[in-house]
Design a protein around this motif. Structure first.
Motif, mmCIF file in Angstrom:
data_model
loop_
_atom_site.group_PDB
_atom_site.id
_atom_site.type_symbol
_atom_site.label_atom_id
_atom_site.label_comp_id
_atom_site.label_asym_id
_atom_site.label_seq_id
_atom_site.Cartn_x
_atom_site.Cartn_y
_atom_site.Cartn_z
ATOM 1 N N GLU A 48 -12.516 9.534 -55.415
ATOM 2 C CA GLU A 48 -11.781 9.551 -56.690
ATOM 3 C C GLU A 48 -12.772 9.364 -57.828
ATOM 4 O O GLU A 48 -13.808 8.711 -57.669
ATOM 5 N N GLU A 65 -14.994 6.252 -57.320
ATOM 6 C CA GLU A 65 -14.563 5.497 -56.153
ATOM 7 C C GLU A 65 -15.234 6.056 -54.895
ATOM 8 O O GLU A 65 -15.341 7.272 -54.729
ATOM 9 N N TYR A 121 -10.028 -3.652 -61.885
ATOM 10 C CA TYR A 121 -10.014 -2.475 -61.023
ATOM 11 C C TYR A 121 -11.404 -1.877 -60.790
ATOM 12 O O TYR A 121 -11.546 -0.880 -60.065
ATOM 13 N N THR A 166 -8.245 12.846 -57.703
ATOM 14 C CA THR A 166 -8.226 12.196 -56.400
ATOM 15 C C THR A 166 -8.381 13.202 -55.265
ATOM 16 O O THR A 166 -7.917 14.345 -55.355
ATOM 17 N N GLY A 169 -4.540 12.708 -50.464
ATOM 18 C CA GLY A 169 -4.250 11.584 -49.598
ATOM 19 C C GLY A 169 -3.907 11.984 -48.172
ATOM 20 O O GLY A 169 -3.922 11.140 -47.277
ATOM 21 N N ALA A 187 -4.180 12.643 -60.248
ATOM 22 C CA ALA A 187 -3.302 11.619 -59.690
ATOM 23 C C ALA A 187 -1.893 11.753 -60.268
ATOM 24 O O ALA A 187 -1.707 12.222 -61.394
ATOM 25 N N TYR A 194 -2.506 2.137 -63.731
ATOM 26 C CA TYR A 194 -3.358 1.046 -63.245
ATOM 27 C C TYR A 194 -3.944 0.255 -64.410
ATOM 28 O O TYR A 194 -4.362 -0.894 -64.252
ATOM 29 N N TYR A 199 -3.725 6.572 -65.370
ATOM 30 C CA TYR A 199 -3.127 6.693 -64.046
ATOM 31 C C TYR A 199 -4.176 7.048 -62.998
ATOM 32 O O TYR A 199 -5.113 7.797 -63.257
ATOM 33 N N SER A 201 -5.529 5.645 -58.653
ATOM 34 C CA SER A 201 -5.366 4.679 -57.564
ATOM 35 C C SER A 201 -6.695 4.021 -57.215
ATOM 36 O O SER A 201 -7.135 4.100 -56.066
ATOM 37 N N GLN A 204 -7.547 1.954 -53.848
ATOM 38 C CA GLN A 204 -6.380 2.149 -52.997
ATOM 39 C C GLN A 204 -6.379 3.557 -52.395
ATOM 40 O O GLN A 204 -7.000 4.474 -52.940
ATOM 41 N N ASN A 206 -5.227 7.302 -51.733
ATOM 42 C CA ASN A 206 -4.693 8.254 -52.693
ATOM 43 C C ASN A 206 -3.354 8.828 -52.240
ATOM 44 O O ASN A 206 -3.060 8.875 -51.050
ATOM 45 N N ALA A 207 -2.587 9.280 -53.209
ATOM 46 C CA ALA A 207 -1.337 9.985 -52.908
ATOM 47 C C ALA A 207 -1.657 11.397 -52.427
ATOM 48 O O ALA A 207 -2.754 11.916 -52.651
#
Length: 317
Positions: A48, A65, A121, A166, A169, A187, A194, A199, A201, A204, A206-207
């Motif tokens: 990400e 990320e 974060y 992202t 997921g 995302a 966040y 917005y 993740s 975390q 990812n979607a």
């Protein structure tokens, strides 16, 4: 000039000739690099990135990320983070010297802040060492000495103001899979931000990325596979009830009608009613998945779609 600045300059000088993929100065993915963890290609994965924070770059925080797909913690001492143009030129780098580890199966974020000012974060701050990420295209690289542990190239098709980009997921984080631009998306923005109005993740999983909308209503996705849509024929879908005068709500909200499926199976993609038929034909969500009559118009796109069989009684508002 402090130790960290000297290290950053040394990193940029060492990677400048070999940032691009396939450079002869870079070692094979199977070779171990010279950082503390002696990393090989793929032992950390970029999952990400946020190149375009909401508002000006001075007001927001750019970040990256990284995921550890292994079964043991990975030391980041001696690992380099590099940002450059998509062709590998104008590279800027940061060398991690602190004793930092990424736990197995965990995500870690690296942001354009100092360690003293980083928000919750962001796990690690690289300050201004990477410069400002372009909002149109660029390359991000994680290095262990001369070994490219992971590297991605991005373009403007996956960039949105205030929204991170992202890795899908539904794709297992992998340093080869993330080379494909089709496995990336912005995302979702239908949940909680966040940070204020941003917005993503960070730290975390990812979607799932939505499926690309078909070019027309003639096709739709069924279980993730694109197929020809089957439209209802005359008499297969019948108006069975109407509420033309709702007494407890306003006219624009309370009116509704009911449809009943009388025979066979078909899809409702781009089914049109009323006079504004171009609205539905131009809506990518209306033609993405092969939809059953009971599917809500506002439901998010999924990879599992179905048909409606006779005897069902969908209700439309």
């Amino acid at each position: 000039m402090n130790r960290r600045t000297l290290a950053r300059l040394a990193l940029v000088v060492s990677v400048a000739p070999s940032v691009g993929c396939g450079d002869s100065n870079a070692t094979s993915d199977t070779d171990a690099g010279s950082c503390v963890a002696a990393l090989r290609g793929g032992e950390l994965v970029i999952t990400e990135y946020m190149p375009d924070p909401k508002g000006s770059d001075a007001d927001g925080i750019e970040w990256i990320e990284v995921y550890n797909p292994g079964s043991a913690p990975v030391s980041l001492a001696g690992v380099g983070l590099v940002y450059s143009k998509a062709d590998g030129t104008d590279s800027k780098g940061h060398l991690i010297q602190d004793s930092v580890e990424v736990p197995p199966g965990a995500y870690m974020t690296f942001g354009a802040v100092t360690d003293e000012t980083r928000p919750e974060y962001i796990d690690y701050g690289y300050g201004t060492d990477l410069g400002a990420m372009s909002n149109t295209s660029g390359m991000l690289t994680v290095r262990c000495g001369n070994v490219v542990v992971d590297e991605i190239i991005y373009d403007a098709t996956r960039i949105k103001d205030g929204v991170s980009t992202t890795l899908d997921g539904q794709v297992s984080p992998d340093a080869t899979a993330n080379d494909d631009l089709a496995t990336w998306c912005t995302a979702p923005t239908d949940g909680e931000p966040y940070f204020t109005t941003e917005y993503g993740s960070p730290r975390q999983p990812n979607a799932a990325c939505p499926l690309a909308a078909p070019e027309s209503c003639g096709q739709c996705y069924d279980g993730g596979v694109l197929r020809d849509a089957v439209g209802p024929q005359a008499g297969q879908l019948v108006i069975s009830e109407v509420m033309a005068n709702a007494g407890l709500t306003t006219m624009t909200v309370g009116e509704w009608f009911e449809l009943q499926v009388t025979d066979g199976e078909f899809d409702l993609n781009c089914l049109q009613y009323g006079s504004n038929t171009t609205k539905f034909a131009s809506d990518p969500e209306a033609r993405r998945c092969c939809s059953s009559p009971s599917a809500s118009r506002s439901a998010p796109a999924t990879r599992c779609c179905s048909r409606r069989s006779s005897g069902s009684r969908p209700t439309s508002s």
